[in-house]
Scaffold this active site. Structure first.
Site, PDB file in Angstrom:
ATOM      1  N   LYS A 128       0.883  -1.246   0.142  1.00  0.00           N
ATOM      2  CA  LYS A 128       0.091  -0.118   0.082  1.00  0.00           C
ATOM      3  C   LYS A 128       0.900   1.173  -0.102  1.00  0.00           C
ATOM      4  CE  LYS A 128      -2.096  -1.162   4.068  1.00  0.00           C
ATOM      5  NZ  LYS A 128      -1.772  -2.417   4.123  1.00  0.00           N
ATOM      6  N   THR A 129       1.839   1.279   0.849  1.00  0.00           N
ATOM      7  CA  THR A 129       2.668   2.400   1.102  1.00  0.00           C
ATOM      8  C   THR A 129       3.363   2.964  -0.494  1.00  0.00           C
ATOM      9  OG1 THR A 129       2.963   1.956   3.253  1.00  0.00           O
ATOM     10  CG2 THR A 129       4.593   3.534   2.341  1.00  0.00           C
ATOM     11  N   GLU A 172      -3.763   6.075   1.715  1.00  0.00           N
ATOM     12  CA  GLU A 172      -3.579   4.610   2.068  1.00  0.00           C
ATOM     13  C   GLU A 172      -4.228   4.114   3.252  1.00  0.00           C
ATOM     14  OE1 GLU A 172       0.554   4.000   3.307  1.00  0.00           O
ATOM     15  OE2 GLU A 172      -0.118   1.982   4.202  1.00  0.00           O
TER      16      GLU A 172
END
Ligand SMILES: Cc1cc2nc3c(=O)[nH]c(=O)nc-3n(C[C@H](O)[C@H](O)[C@H](O)COP(=O)(O)OP(=O)(O)OC[C@H]3O[C@@H](n4cnc5c(N)ncnc54)[C@H](O)[C@@H]3O)c2cc1C
Length: 764
Positions: A128-129, A172
């Site tokens: 995600k990051t 996020e």
């Protein structure tokens, strides 16, 4: 989140600048939220356990910071937001409830902010990051002026969060606590769905259920990875769903993927039609997939292909995502946040796909619950590493679970067929162990969500200092990285010295002191280590030891003896005796060097070092040489403060004429006395200073503490003021034993015992 609570938060935040308090403000999610709220003009305060002096590292300017949690910290707050690590009993949460102040979880506040924009949610178990950072960068380069909220610092974006005037907001989103289902975004990008966070969820079905709610609440495109089984099952039939992946079924498909030396190239087809080629400068197949997700969503949002491709080409990773800490022709040190088996496999595959000869994987398991649930999967996650080191589990506020240990992880990796696995419980021992096998051609990679990044940082710093310093000194000097200090202390205890330096002469010593001073590297002087207790994490910075022959000279001239600070005390006695010079016999049984004896004003049998000193030659931390007469020095019992900031290089001592026989008689008497009253086992001499007329040893004996032990550290049965190492004792054991003795002396006799032994270094 109750609709009326959400409404109250919305109304409050929209009604002009408000006072908001954040509990746990130093966490990366909370500090990002602080940035967004500050940018909206709200007045912010926050609290955490981080020391006030260090808080600026984590939180943006403009937050009024409280160190520690107290009910009064929320005074004046109209909204209180808490991180998921904050329990309901926290005094600030309790005070907010008592005063009826609006109090919500981090994600609940974030949802309200997301509703003010066109939110693009990036969700999934892994990646995600990086993906949300990529998406933000692409939208920025396409002049969309996006806001963003990301779970780590991203150097390319400037910070982990920003609130701009533009409409898009890249978020996020965290799936760990079910709050993902609260968002109602304009678009969602779903990377993968795996079994994770089993401290919160009971099953994979429950996790998929939360993603399903997100899909239901997404008004625009749902972009998902067709290569991920769970994402595919969940999204393939959804309205507005668009797929990406290597799979032939994917709408956006990557072909001709070339991974090479931490970068990649691939071709993208959309519904079978060629869009073009993408080049990435971040490593691994997982990033090909992440970038393809961004290509798919950005294209669906109408961003032109050329802008997407050029932004992706210049993208550099987020902090702790394959973050290169050090690189030379010989070594590379990388830090990565991977803590789930899937992430570890992907990261190690990227590391393996390079020109480095060996990949050394250093893994710190994170949370007992995860380790327990995924033990079997961890076993097979390290095939791409040539050597594997596993530490104890990083608890992250969880209580320990019986049988769930780092050693069990190491054992399961070994049982899976990996022959080169070592369990090193602490970070200090890990550093020393890695350094012992490090060879040119090695890529070292730290893996984990806890504090193992400190090892990468430490190794990188050591390698870079070493690489520079070694070129400035003569080959006769000794310079080592991560030298185990248990080899250099009489107690046989101590973690590694980040840099260990034995200069061959004064010129190199001065070079070392100046090198350290110019770079702000801390310096520690080590003699024979006979009065030192070095903590298990070792000593950071440069340790200087005068162990080369130049510093061990003893020259006798009449009754004057000029001695190098590296000479052993017993050598001084013996050399002086050869010339019929006495007065130094008290030194015979003290197992130190002259430098340590000067600093400690060591003494025995009614004699002490400074009594026989005439003058000293020393060098300060800037590399300036001083000749100091005894009369100009402050002298105390067991301490001469001048040597805290000046390294002694030599001293001129004054003895007295004596016959060899006379000296021999005294030595015999002293040594007889010493060896009947002192243990032979490894120790650091007397642990405590005598607290007054009563010797510390006698007091400890009277308290019945002889033979009291912690681990392998034990109060000697021969002398109560000696703690001995029965084999394999750790500094932590000795420190606990010291604390135990001190508390018994205080309780039973109201006597405070202070240590004579000098405690240096950092914990693990
Ligand atoms: C079995 C045993 C018996 C002992 N008996 C006695 C005793 O009878 N009397 C007594 O006083 N002590 C005794 N000690 C303690 C110890 O030996 C002394 O304090 C000794 O002087 C320490 O010298 P060292 O070289 O080992 O110094 P270290 O232990 O290495 O260092 C001690 C301190 O000196 C500093 N230092 C070291 N070298 C230099 C330098 N060149 N310039 C400036 N600072 C420096 C260090 O930074 C540290 O602060 C005993 C220890 C043992 C293990």
């Amino acid at each position: 989140m109750q609709p009326e609570v959400k409404q109250r938060v919305e109304q409050l935040l929209k009604s002009g600048p408000r006072k908001v308090h954040l509990i746990g403000v130093c966490g990366s999610g909370m500090s990002g939220l602080a940035r967004l709220l500050l940018a909206q003009g709200h007045g912010l305060s926050g609290s955490d356990l981080v020391a006030a002096s260090a808080a600026a590292e984590y939180i943006p300017e403009g937050v009024r910071y409280f160190e520690g949690h107290a009910a009064s910290n929320i005074d004046g707050a109209e909204l209180v937001v808490f991180s998921s690590a904050i329990a309901a009993e926290n005094p600030e949460r309790a005070a907010a409830a008592g005063k009826n102040i609006l109090c919500v979880r981090r994600a609940e506040c974030l949802v309200v902010l997301a509703d003010q924009k066109s939110a693009y949610i990036v969700a999934g178990s892994h990646g995600k990051t990086t993906t949300s950072s990529m998406l933000t960068h692409v939208l920025r380069q396409a002049d969309q002026n996006p806001s963003h909220y990301i779970g780590a610092q991203v150097p390319l974006l400037g910070a982990n969060a920003a609130w701009t005037g533009g409409k898009p907001f890249v978020v996020e989103a965290d799936e760990s606590d079910g709050t993902l289902a609260l968002f109602a975004p304009q678009a969602s990008l779903i990377l993968n769905i795996e079994e994770e966070h089993l401290d919160y969820y009971h099953s994979i079905e429950e996790i998929v259920g939360v993603f399903a709610l997100l899909c239901e609440r997404t008004s625009g495109p749902i972009v998902y990875c067709a290569d991920d089984k769970n994402a595919m099952l969940l999204c393939s039939h959804a309205d507005r769903a668009v797929s990406y992946g290597l799979s032939e079924l994917a709408t956006y498909r990557a072909l001709d993927v070339h991974l090479q030396n931490f970068s990649s190239r691939f071709t993208v087809l959309r519904e079978g039609k060629l869009l073009g080629e993408v080049a990435l400068d971040v490593p691994g197949a997982q990033n090909v997939c992440n970038a393809l997700g961004v290509v798919a969503l950005a294209t669906e949002l109408g961003i032109p292909w050329n802008q997407i491709v050029s932004a992706l080409a210049e993208f550099r990773g987020a902090a702790r995502r394959f973050e290169v800490k050090y690189r030379s022709n010989d070594y590379m040190v990388v830090d990565d946040y991977a803590h789930h088996p899937t992430e570890i496999k992907a990261t190690l595959a990227a590391a393996k796909n390079s020109n480095w000869k060996r990949v050394l994987a250093l893994f710190q398991p994170h949370r007992y619950s995860r380790t327990k649930a995924l033990l079997g999967e961890f076993a097979g996650a390290f095939h791409d590493a040539d050597r594997v080191f596993i530490t104890e589990i990083y608890a992250a506020s969880e209580a320990a679970m019986a049988g769930v240990t780092g050693e069990a992880v190491a054992e399961s990796v070994r049982a899976d067929g990996h022959a080169q696995v070592t369990y090193e419980p602490t970070l200090g021992r890990l550093r020393a162990a890695v350094n012992a096998i490090l060879e040119p051609g090695d890529l070292v990679i730290t893996l984990g969500a806890g504090d193992i990044h400190r090892v990468a940082q430490h190794l990188a710093q050591g390698l870079s200092w070493y690489g520079e310093f070694i070129t400035k000194i003569k080959p006769e000097s000794v310079l080592k990285r991560d030298e185990p200090l248990h080899k250099h202390t009489t107690m046989r205890i101590g973690g590694p010295a980040q840099l260990w330096f034995e200069p061959c002469d004064e010129e190199d010593l001065i070079t070392g002191l100046r090198f350290a001073h110019d770079r702000g590297i801390p310096v520690t002087f080590i003699g024979r280590g006979s009065n030192l207790l070095i903590r298990d994490g070792g000593i950071l910075g440069l340790c200087i030891h005068l162990g080369r022959p130049y510093f061990s000279r003893v020259e006798v001239d009449g009754e004057f003896v000029t001695v190098g600070a590296g000479a052993r005390l017993k050598t001084i006695v013996a050399e002086a005796r050869k010339h019929n010079v006495g007065g130094f016999e008290f030194m015979e049984g003290i197992p130190g060097n002259l430098g340590g004896a000067l600093r400690m004003n060591a003494g025995a049998m009614q004699g002490w070092t400074m009594e026989v000193v005439e003058s000293v030659r020393s060098i300060d931390l800037l590399g300036h040489v001083h000749e100091v007469n005894k009369a100009d020095m402050e002298i105390h019992y067991r301490s001469v403060p001048h040597f805290q900031t000046h390294i002694a290089v030599s001293a001129r001592l004054k003895g007295k004429p004596s016959s060899k026989e006379e000296i021999g008689e005294k030595l015999k008497a002293y040594s007889g006395k010493r060896w009947t009253s002192q243990p032979a086992a490894p120790s650091a001499g007397c642990i405590f200073k005598n607290p007054g007329p009563m010797p510390a040893g006698k007091l400890i004996d009277e308290l019945g503490l002889k033979n009291l032990s912690v681990g392998s550290a034990r109060v000697s049965e021969v002398h109560g003021n000696f703690i001995v190492n029965d084999g394999g004792a750790r500094a932590e054991d000795v420190l606990q034993l010291i604390a135990l003795i001190q508390s018994r002396a205080r309780e039973a006799r109201q006597i405070d015992l202070n240590t004579e032994v000098i405690v240096l270094g950092v914990d693990n």
